[in-house]
Design an enzyme around this catalytic site. Sequence first.
Site, PDB file in Angstrom:
ATOM      1  N   SER A 256      49.111 -91.846 -54.498  1.00  0.00           N
ATOM      2  CA  SER A 256      49.147 -91.409 -55.886  1.00  0.00           C
ATOM      3  C   SER A 256      50.539 -91.678 -56.470  1.00  0.00           C
ATOM      4  CB  SER A 256      48.746 -89.941 -55.975  1.00  0.00           C
ATOM      5  OG  SER A 256      48.457 -89.570 -57.287  1.00  0.00           O
ATOM      6  N   ASP A 348      37.898 -94.084 -58.321  1.00  0.00           N
ATOM      7  CA  ASP A 348      39.067 -93.246 -58.579  1.00  0.00           C
ATOM      8  C   ASP A 348      38.989 -92.708 -60.006  1.00  0.00           C
ATOM      9  OD1 ASP A 348      41.596 -92.160 -59.017  1.00  0.00           O
ATOM     10  OD2 ASP A 348      42.648 -93.758 -57.972  1.00  0.00           O
ATOM     11  N   HIS A 382      40.036 -90.841 -55.384  1.00  0.00           N
ATOM     12  CA  HIS A 382      41.493 -90.976 -55.475  1.00  0.00           C
ATOM     13  C   HIS A 382      42.211 -90.586 -54.187  1.00  0.00           C
ATOM     14  CE1 HIS A 382      45.315 -91.173 -57.670  1.00  0.00           C
ATOM     15  NE2 HIS A 382      45.644 -90.012 -57.103  1.00  0.00           N
TER      16      HIS A 382
END
Length: 433
Positions: A256, A348, A382
């Site tokens: 991330s 995602d 994600h």
Amino acid sequence: MSLRALGRLVRGRPGPWQRGTATLTVSPQSSLADESVCIRAEGLRPHQEVTLRAQVHGGRLFDSSALLRADGRGSLHAGRSPSLGGDYLGVQPMGLLWTLSPASMEPPHCMLRPGTDLTGQPMRVDLSLHPGHTRGSVVPGQVLAKQVIERWFSKPGVRWIRLREGKIRGSLFLPPGDGPFPGVIDLFGEEGGLTEFRACLLASRGFAALALPYFGFEDLPMTLTDIHLEYFEDAIDYLQKHPKVKGPGIGVIGSSKGADLALSIVTFIPKVVASVCISGCNANTLSDLYYKDVHLPGLTHNIDKIKVLDSGILDLSETLDDPNKNQKSIIPVEKAEGRILFVVGEDDKIWNSKLFAEEAIKRLNAHGKSNYELLRYPGAGHHIEPPSSPHCSALYDQFLGYPVLSGGEPIKHCFAQQDSWQKIQQFLQLHLH
């Protein structure tokens, strides 16, 4: 009805269950958390329907279940017996562990993570086998068999060192043995704090891994403010000089926000020769980044574009500024001499990491660079983590005060975690040797 006919009818029905005739086995019963296990049951009636449940007791209770049917010999094998309901369908050898989620009495939208004593205590998974198909939140009754799985994040001999070296904070995990070992810095995202479990698993797989927080820990800034790459360069220098670390090149892995940091680090700091960017962006995000005379402004989220789903979950997938409209934030990845591995989930919902990876690759290609690899996974969200982590489609955000959609389908997402984890290790071993 005659007594003879009644006798035939009674003999044709299954008799009362005798406790202790069924057995539940797991192989291996004690294993590293990224390893697969084999779950079997024996001693059931032919074609008997049963419910297999898993529970993890920690700060919160997580559970999962599968509705199974024994074969003609009264046996079942999670790797061959299809689940007919529960938390997954079909044949999934690790489906029971992959679909662990907060129990009905627990707050939803939280992620299963190990405790703080990674080198001393395993994550304990309690398995139980029950007669019949128990659906929904119904509490199962009789227990036919029980078993315990121990999931370790540290193999015997892994050394844990809490690091306070100059401005550097974190935890260094060293594999057993004399070494030297390839060195890796491990970065997580905008949740802040110190996250150690992936670094500990990397050490169990032969890497000297430094879990490196950059805000929200000890005397580091409590919130994500301006980021100076010199902090990460100091950590790289520390690893390079450590007697247990094989140099000269260092690796970095980030998820991330940590992924765009990993991309910036390999771009601007040549000492990093291998960078793994998981669910990242091709631009600097959330806060301004500085390194010597370089300044990359941070992309921000437009809160007016937040969607609130009927479930009350927030969808942020369209809120991040467009990097192409904020060119100064784009990381000049063409300057990177090290190797880059992009890992993305095509579902995602935090941001479009697949598009961002493709944009970075397009820029590399335009400059004649081929120092990259791309792993893309349909149905993955994600939070792509090691295989020990069950899927979490939405995660409570402490800053927003609401759960945020992260995307992914449980089985496809967990397959992505298992497949990418092996390929990440191969990538790091190849380029750090």
